[in-house]
Design a protein around this motif. Sequence first.
Motif, PDB file in Angstrom:
ATOM      1  N   ALA A 201       0.816  -1.215   0.000  1.00  0.00           N
ATOM      2  CA  ALA A 201       0.000   0.000   0.000  1.00  0.00           C
ATOM      3  C   ALA A 201       0.849   1.263   0.000  1.00  0.00           C
ATOM      4  CB  ALA A 201      -0.939   0.000   1.204  1.00  0.00           C
ATOM      5  N   GLY A 202       2.086   1.148   0.440  1.00  0.00           N
ATOM      6  CA  GLY A 202       2.973   2.302   0.427  1.00  0.00           C
ATOM      7  C   GLY A 202       2.493   3.446   1.287  1.00  0.00           C
ATOM      8  N   GLY A 203       1.797   3.145   2.350  1.00  0.00           N
ATOM      9  CA  GLY A 203       1.312   4.192   3.237  1.00  0.00           C
ATOM     10  C   GLY A 203      -0.058   4.711   2.889  1.00  0.00           C
ATOM     11  N   LEU A 226      -0.719  -5.507  10.579  1.00  0.00           N
ATOM     12  CA  LEU A 226       0.104  -4.295  10.570  1.00  0.00           C
ATOM     13  C   LEU A 226       1.141  -4.326  11.686  1.00  0.00           C
ATOM     14  CD1 LEU A 226      -2.661  -1.662   9.738  1.00  0.00           C
ATOM     15  CD2 LEU A 226      -0.663  -2.214   8.331  1.00  0.00           C
ATOM     16  N   ALA A 227       0.763  -4.876  12.836  1.00  0.00           N
ATOM     17  CA  ALA A 227       1.728  -5.007  13.936  1.00  0.00           C
ATOM     18  C   ALA A 227       2.869  -5.934  13.528  1.00  0.00           C
ATOM     19  CB  ALA A 227       1.021  -5.527  15.184  1.00  0.00           C
ATOM     20  N   GLU A 228       2.541  -7.026  12.839  1.00  0.00           N
ATOM     21  CA  GLU A 228       3.587  -7.930  12.356  1.00  0.00           C
ATOM     22  C   GLU A 228       4.500  -7.222  11.359  1.00  0.00           C
ATOM     23  OE1 GLU A 228       1.932 -11.477  10.720  1.00  0.00           O
ATOM     24  OE2 GLU A 228       0.755 -11.981  12.511  1.00  0.00           O
ATOM     25  N   LEU A 238       3.361   2.293   6.389  1.00  0.00           N
ATOM     26  CA  LEU A 238       2.241   1.359   6.415  1.00  0.00           C
ATOM     27  C   LEU A 238       0.930   2.146   6.478  1.00  0.00           C
ATOM     28  CD1 LEU A 238       3.671  -1.289   8.919  1.00  0.00           C
ATOM     29  CD2 LEU A 238       3.455  -1.518   6.427  1.00  0.00           C
ATOM     30  N   PRO A 239      -0.147   1.546   6.021  1.00  0.00           N
ATOM     31  CA  PRO A 239      -1.406   2.303   5.920  1.00  0.00           C
ATOM     32  C   PRO A 239      -2.108   2.519   7.251  1.00  0.00           C
ATOM     33  CG  PRO A 239      -1.732   0.050   5.175  1.00  0.00           C
ATOM     34  CD  PRO A 239      -0.256   0.209   5.417  1.00  0.00           C
ATOM     35  N   ALA A 327      -7.936   5.116  -1.150  1.00  0.00           N
ATOM     36  CA  ALA A 327      -7.561   3.858  -0.504  1.00  0.00           C
ATOM     37  C   ALA A 327      -6.748   2.948  -1.413  1.00  0.00           C
ATOM     38  CB  ALA A 327      -8.817   3.122  -0.045  1.00  0.00           C
ATOM     39  N   ALA A 328      -5.799   2.249  -0.791  1.00  0.00           N
ATOM     40  CA  ALA A 328      -5.064   1.198  -1.510  1.00  0.00           C
ATOM     41  C   ALA A 328      -6.000   0.043  -1.825  1.00  0.00           C
ATOM     42  CB  ALA A 328      -3.881   0.728  -0.680  1.00  0.00           C
TER      43      ALA A 328
END
Length: 419
Positions: A201-203, A226-228, A238-239, A327-328
């Motif tokens: 997603a590139g943020g 996302l935590a991983e 991260l998004p 949104a991605a």
Amino acid sequence: MDSRSAQPVAPRPAVDSDIAFIGGGFRTTTFLSSAPALLGHRVRVYERGAGVGPGGFARYGITTTSIGSRFLKHLDLSGPFAPLARSSAVMDVARAEQPVAMSRLADALTVLGETLRTALGADGTRLESTVVAVHADRERNLVDVRLADGSTETCRHAVLATGRTERPHPELASWRAKVVLSGTVIGTAHRSQVKDRLLAAGGRPVVVAGASHSAMSALQILLDLLAELRAEHPGVPLPLVQVVRRGPGRLVHDSADLARRDQVPGRERPFDAVRDVCPATGIVYRDSGLRHQSRALYCALWAGELPGAHLVDAPVLADASDRFDEAAFVVQALGYHGQAPDLYLDGVLARPGDSPDRLLADDDGALLVSGTAHPLLSVLRVEPTPLDRRDNTAYASDLYRRLAVRLSRSAAPVTEVGA
């Protein structure tokens, strides 16, 4: 010689089963294990998967929304199901007074399904068999079941127990290329792909459309992934997760008094003491409300206590079009629809499998056609609870018992062993 004995006797129509269940997942398995007497009839289960029992539950890496015991509350530990009393997998769930991991429920249903398969015998199940059409013929008083391989089998009564599915939501049509169904996000088989999409997603943000149990389950999976990723790829953008809700949520309260005391304006929908309170238990939003882990997650989201996620209000999804554009990808969590094969009544296609119409049923499970109960077809909780019956404990509470009575009457007489 009695002249009556010389009269020709019309042969009974050849049938493959007395009762056919289209679908061998949670509903079929728990229903038949609640009514062992029905196994005296010729019962056949058609299941598109490789086993009877867990159905889609085996695919989900989440926790159940209800306490474990509710899933097996109808279990009758008699006859062929008596050995289940010694199964730790089954009894741990049957006695659980809190939500359980979906994997635990799937394990219990797998044991239940194998026990059912043994009870049905070698000819009682058709695994990896997809039913594409059901033809109910009242003149013949029979139902033809047509399979994807082109074969057709006949029964005296068919029960549609094909479960529910997510369909592309029309309000998200403009973003369909980037929509991911909530079942994909919470499914264990797709975990690595979802994780890759978050990384790619590139943020850019990820949007969850909906604020239901499914939405909260998908949100929790996204936050876990996302935590991983933060641990595995420090410094990589991260998004943020945005949850778009169309209105305040429904939170389960144990009574109307507690709801009046504890409800927070803006966070949840104000309840109506007549419409939204279960007349049997007094619980507010018993069926449609968020509870347990989903409730806690929603409340934390609303309060702004979830790092990396926030809530967006959009009474109509198009009001959040800028969010969807940016949104991605978009996670659709906007409810389920009953799935069923093409349904023919007396030679006429009455409902194609992709129909938007709901499969309506009477209180004893009989398929309703223009408001009239059909004598040859039943529906076993395929559709979500009707809107006008939500939050009422009485709804479907005796469906299994009433359906068992109906099927025992409509099927052929009990077949004796060796006959």
